[in-house]
Design an enzyme around this catalytic site. Structure first.
Site, PDB file in Angstrom:
ATOM      1  N   TYR A 168       2.262  11.217  14.758  1.00  0.00           N
ATOM      2  CA  TYR A 168       3.037  10.176  13.537  1.00  0.00           C
ATOM      3  C   TYR A 168       2.125   9.494  12.902  1.00  0.00           C
ATOM      4  O   TYR A 168       1.203   8.974  13.454  1.00  0.00           O
ATOM      5  CB  TYR A 168       4.062   9.595  14.389  1.00  0.00           C
ATOM      6  CG  TYR A 168       4.593   8.548  13.424  1.00  0.00           C
ATOM      7  CD1 TYR A 168       5.704   9.009  12.522  1.00  0.00           C
ATOM      8  CD2 TYR A 168       4.405   7.093  13.542  1.00  0.00           C
ATOM      9  CE1 TYR A 168       6.059   8.238  11.585  1.00  0.00           C
ATOM     10  CE2 TYR A 168       4.689   6.186  12.649  1.00  0.00           C
ATOM     11  CZ  TYR A 168       5.631   6.748  11.779  1.00  0.00           C
ATOM     12  OH  TYR A 168       6.114   5.929  10.772  1.00  0.00           O
ATOM     13  N   GLY A 213       1.791   6.682  11.411  1.00  0.00           N
ATOM     14  CA  GLY A 213       1.510   5.470  11.943  1.00  0.00           C
ATOM     15  C   GLY A 213       0.859   5.246  12.971  1.00  0.00           C
ATOM     16  O   GLY A 213       0.340   4.182  13.181  1.00  0.00           O
ATOM     17  N   LYS A 267      -2.166   1.999   9.254  1.00  0.00           N
ATOM     18  CA  LYS A 267      -2.046   0.816  10.213  1.00  0.00           C
ATOM     19  C   LYS A 267      -2.972   0.587  11.293  1.00  0.00           C
ATOM     20  O   LYS A 267      -3.107  -0.524  11.731  1.00  0.00           O
ATOM     21  CB  LYS A 267      -0.643   0.800  10.846  1.00  0.00           C
ATOM     22  CG  LYS A 267       0.453   0.827   9.764  1.00  0.00           C
ATOM     23  CD  LYS A 267       0.544  -0.275   8.914  1.00  0.00           C
ATOM     24  CE  LYS A 267       1.147  -0.371   7.881  1.00  0.00           C
ATOM     25  NZ  LYS A 267       2.487   0.321   7.719  1.00  0.00           N
ATOM     26  N   HIS A 280       0.327  -6.819   5.299  1.00  0.00           N
ATOM     27  CA  HIS A 280       1.183  -5.989   5.094  1.00  0.00           C
ATOM     28  C   HIS A 280       2.250  -6.169   3.963  1.00  0.00           C
ATOM     29  O   HIS A 280       3.373  -6.455   4.300  1.00  0.00           O
ATOM     30  CB  HIS A 280       1.953  -5.890   6.373  1.00  0.00           C
ATOM     31  CG  HIS A 280       2.888  -4.800   6.661  1.00  0.00           C
ATOM     32  ND1 HIS A 280       3.935  -4.572   7.340  1.00  0.00           N
ATOM     33  CD2 HIS A 280       2.600  -3.184   6.461  1.00  0.00           C
ATOM     34  CE1 HIS A 280       4.654  -3.468   7.594  1.00  0.00           C
ATOM     35  NE2 HIS A 280       3.972  -2.507   6.823  1.00  0.00           N
ATOM     36  N   CYS A 320      13.134  -2.451   5.533  1.00  0.00           N
ATOM     37  CA  CYS A 320      13.902  -3.717   5.132  1.00  0.00           C
ATOM     38  C   CYS A 320      13.943  -3.939   3.701  1.00  0.00           C
ATOM     39  O   CYS A 320      14.025  -4.923   2.870  1.00  0.00           O
ATOM     40  CB  CYS A 320      13.520  -4.995   5.675  1.00  0.00           C
ATOM     41  SG  CYS A 320      13.545  -4.930   7.473  1.00  0.00           S
ATOM     42  N   THR A 340       9.796  -0.658   0.178  1.00  0.00           N
ATOM     43  CA  THR A 340       9.435   0.163  -0.836  1.00  0.00           C
ATOM     44  C   THR A 340      10.404   0.296  -2.156  1.00  0.00           C
ATOM     45  O   THR A 340       9.891   0.380  -3.205  1.00  0.00           O
ATOM     46  CB  THR A 340       9.508   1.436  -0.202  1.00  0.00           C
ATOM     47  OG1 THR A 340       8.547   1.519   1.036  1.00  0.00           O
ATOM     48  CG2 THR A 340       8.995   2.717  -0.954  1.00  0.00           C
ATOM     49  N   SER A 341      11.593  -0.105  -1.630  1.00  0.00           N
ATOM     50  CA  SER A 341      12.409  -0.020  -2.822  1.00  0.00           C
ATOM     51  C   SER A 341      12.189  -1.209  -3.883  1.00  0.00           C
ATOM     52  O   SER A 341      12.541  -0.910  -5.149  1.00  0.00           O
ATOM     53  CB  SER A 341      13.832   0.204  -2.342  1.00  0.00           C
ATOM     54  OG  SER A 341      14.240  -0.941  -1.590  1.00  0.00           O
ATOM     55  N   ASP A 368       2.342  -0.830   0.157  1.00  0.00           N
ATOM     56  CA  ASP A 368       2.435  -1.428   1.579  1.00  0.00           C
ATOM     57  C   ASP A 368       1.246  -2.313   1.960  1.00  0.00           C
ATOM     58  O   ASP A 368       1.714  -3.093   2.824  1.00  0.00           O
ATOM     59  CB  ASP A 368       2.044   0.077   2.638  1.00  0.00           C
ATOM     60  CG  ASP A 368       2.744  -0.105   3.745  1.00  0.00           C
ATOM     61  OD1 ASP A 368       3.485  -0.979   4.099  1.00  0.00           O
ATOM     62  OD2 ASP A 368       1.980   0.389   4.844  1.00  0.00           O
ATOM     63  N   ASN A 371      13.879   7.752  10.271  1.00  0.00           N
ATOM     64  CA  ASN A 371      12.191   7.300   9.848  1.00  0.00           C
ATOM     65  C   ASN A 371      11.437   8.498   9.331  1.00  0.00           C
ATOM     66  O   ASN A 371      10.404   8.347   9.305  1.00  0.00           O
ATOM     67  CB  ASN A 371      11.246   6.946  11.106  1.00  0.00           C
ATOM     68  CG  ASN A 371      10.332   6.113  10.985  1.00  0.00           C
ATOM     69  OD1 ASN A 371       9.916   5.388   9.840  1.00  0.00           O
ATOM     70  ND2 ASN A 371       9.083   6.327  11.693  1.00  0.00           N
TER      71      ASN A 371
END
Ligand code: SPV
Ligand code: MN
Length: 633
Positions: free
Chosen positions: A230, A232, A239, A258, A282, A285-286, A298, A394
């Site tokens: 993954y 992340g 990250k 972040h 949350c 990105t949008s 990000d 995810n």
């Protein structure tokens, strides 16, 4: 082969390297005048025992080679779309692994709210796990700039990985800058990342996920990651670097955040730069995508420069959540994801039998294919009888930011962009109003950033929906305690002559029936309001927790920006101050910080004041304050 070895390189190191690298790749490595790099690579190769070493210079041929390898070894699968592949992580490796991500510390040392492990123990474990772990595989070495070229704020990183998928992702997400390493050699300070996928099963998943480890060694500026795929957990500069960067920032006086960085246009065509920190899932990105221009979606590195806060994006790509992306709400990203000219890696979506990709948000229903858990067909249930979703919540896309029509060319500005506002957003169904300004830098850092809470989403393993404390939306990536992180921000302000304003946003308020109080598209209005406030163009109402919009200003913005009527009723419902809930929130967060020994005392002062204002308000108004009752500031 050069006849004489570069200065400082030992015969033994070259001997080892020669066993793993052919002449061309050995030369590429030795062209970087940095003997410590050579020794490290030799050491890793001897331990992990790959079949060969591949040094990625970032040339078109190298980028192509890595892409092809990812397909050949089935880390990525082709789709019917050109330049678009699918990667699966497997059902047990779909998100960041908090429990097994540790900051390595000296014996007896701990960091409040941060998972740590005794350094020597961690390193011994890693040494064991890396023995022979790359056998039969290629070891890729990549060189990346973490920020614009020639920026005084940029950092650098070297990634070693046995995964062509990870190397491919990094080639999309970061600026490959092998040539900078060649030019600057041992004068360059850089972070290092060492990743191994570990054994893969017949479906290509990391087999030994119970031995998944992500260990961060601050002393050596290196992160180890093993038995996972993954991104992340594996893409070092994403990250993993954030923890190293936070630590370096603490020492050198800059902020590693972040946060997205966007430009919001205001009257007369002015552009105001705003950063935003939100936990994953949350609306980060949008929000970044509905802004007028995008610098980062990000991460942000923020320096004090001539009294201004200046932000750069260390990345040039996006590893975004794809779940829910649809042509109506997210037309730009939807276009990019299927455009024949773009390069995209989809992860953990559904790959249908005819080579199409499906995620929640595509207009047609899903058809049979394979997904993160293996073969999938409509109605499929797991062994506990639960329906298996076609695409994971995810599931993600990895793509270049350069495809965005609204990419801000200042993404390459070596001095970054001036930050005039910082937004903190959480998923909160019952407490915070949709947008609110803090009284000042300290109040904002304490009550909106350090006290940020959010309901958990699918980006981390575990139960979804629980309200979690997530200061600065960065808790998972902290290498210092939240108390210390707050102090860094308070100290940072002393070097600024113009302080960014601080805001909270919340897109997830619900009514008693559980329905959202806002439309997805409303967030653009909050951004425009923030822009006007930064320039003092609109007034605000003073609540016990900050400054909220005046109804008429929002009604005007809704009309102008969205062509929508915004009723007094909607405003009243959204912006009523939930006094009792806010009091609970203060008490909850203060309890958390009481256990964090290095919390700056001012935190408690500011929270005490907030509580006092709320209690006074409760006496006067009760558990709710109608926003029409508030006075202008
Ligand atoms: C996040 O979860 O905040 C992300 C994705 O941006 S990850 O790389 O998993 O951290
Ligand atoms: Mn993120």
């Amino acid at each position: 082969m050069p006849t004489s070895l570069p200065r400082g390189v030992s015969e033994r190191v070259v001997e080892v390297l020669r066993r793993y690298a052919d002449r061309e790749h050995l030369e590429r490595l030795l062209a970087i005048p940095d003997p410590r790099l050579h020794s490290w690579v030799a050491d890793v190769a001897e331990t992990a025992d790959p079949e060969r070493i591949y040094v990625n210079t970032g040339s078109p041929e190298d980028l192509e080679f890595i892409k092809r390898r990812a397909l050949e070894n089935r880390e990525e699968l082709p789709t019917k779309y050109k330049n678009k592949t699918v990667h699966f992580d497997g059902p047990y490796d779909l998100a960041r692994d908090r429990e097994n991500t540790r900051i390595l510390v000296p014996p007896g040392h701990s960091i409040a709210m941060v998972n740590t492990l005794e350094r020597e123990r961690g390193l011994a474990e890693i040494r064991e796990l890396f023995k022979g772990v790359m056998r039969g595989n290629t070891m890729y070495i990549g060189f990346y700039c973490f920020g614009p070229r020639d920026s005084p704020f940029s950092l650098y990183g070297v990634q070693i990985t046995d995964s062509a998928y990870v190397a491919h992702s990094e080639n999309i997400l970061y600026r490959v800058c092998y040539s900078v390493f060649v030019e600057r050699g041992d004068k360059l300070k850089y972070m290092r990342f060492l990743h191994a996928t570990g054994e893969r099963n017949e479906l290509g998943w990391s087999k030994n996920v119970e031995k998944r480890r992500i260990y961060i060694d601050l002393d050596d500026n290196i992160v180890y990651s093993v038995n996972t795929q993954y991104a992340g957990n594996t893409v070092g500069l994403k990250k993993l670097s954030l923890r190293l960067c936070v630590n370096q920032g603490k020492k050198e006086g800059f902020l590693c955040e972040h946060m997205f960085i966007v430009g919001v246009k205001g009257p007369g065509g002015r552009v105001t730069y705003v950063t935003g920190a939100y936990p994953a899932g949350c609306g980060k990105t949008s929000t970044a995508l509905v802004a007028d221009t995008l610098v980062s979606d990000d991460l942000a590195i923020i320096h004090a420069y001539n009294g201004e806060a200046r932000a750069i994006n260390p990345e040039v790509g996006s590893f975004g959540i794809i779940d829910g992306i649809n042509p109506v709400d997210d037309p730009e990203i939807y276009r990019i994801l299927l455009d024949p000219e773009t390069e995209v890696i989809f992860s953990n979506v559904l790959l249908t039998e005819d080579g199409d990709v499906w995620w929640r948000g595509r207009p047609e229903p899903p058809r049979s294919g394979i997904n993160y858990a293996g073969p999938w067909r409509p109605g499929l249930r797991d062994d506990k009888g639960r329906e298996v979703p076609p695409s994971h919540p995810n599931a993600r896309f990895t793509t270049h930011l350069k495809y965005l029509r609204n990419l801000d060319p200042r993404i390459e500005d070596p001095l970054g962009v001036p930050v005039e506002a910082m937004i903190f957003g959480g998923r909160d169904s019952d407490t915070n109003v949709p947008v609110e300004e803090a009284f000042d830098w300290v109040h904002g850092n304490v009550t909106k950033a350090a006290a940020l809470e959010s309901e958990r989403t699918a980006a981390v393993l575990g139960q979804v929906g629980v309200k979690e404390f997530n200061p600065y939306a960065i808790l998972d990536f902290l290498s210092v305690s939240p108390g210390e992180f707050l102090r860094l921000h308070l100290d940072f302000a002393e070097r600024l002559t113009r302080l960014p304003k601080i805001y909270s946003v919340n897109y997830f308020l619900r009514d008693k029936e559980g329905r959202f109080l806002n439309e997805k598209t409303d967030k653009v209005v909050w951004l425009k309001w923030i822009e006007l406030r930064v320039h003092g163009d609109v007034e605000a109402l003073e609540s016990p927790t900050g400054l909220i919009p005046v109804y008429e200003d929002l009604a005007k913005l809704f009309r102008e920006v969205l062509g929508k009527e915004y009723t007094e009723q909607a405003y009243r419902e959204q912006f009523k101050i939930r006094v009792a809930k806010q009091i609970e929130r203060v008490n909850r967060v203060v309890e958390v910080y009481r256990k964090i020994p290095d919390t700056p005392p001012v935190f408690f002062d500011v929270m005490r004041e907030q509580l006092r204002r709320l209690e006074e308000a409760r006496l006067r108004y009760g558990d709710y304050i109608d926003p029409f009752q508030l006075d202008k500031k």
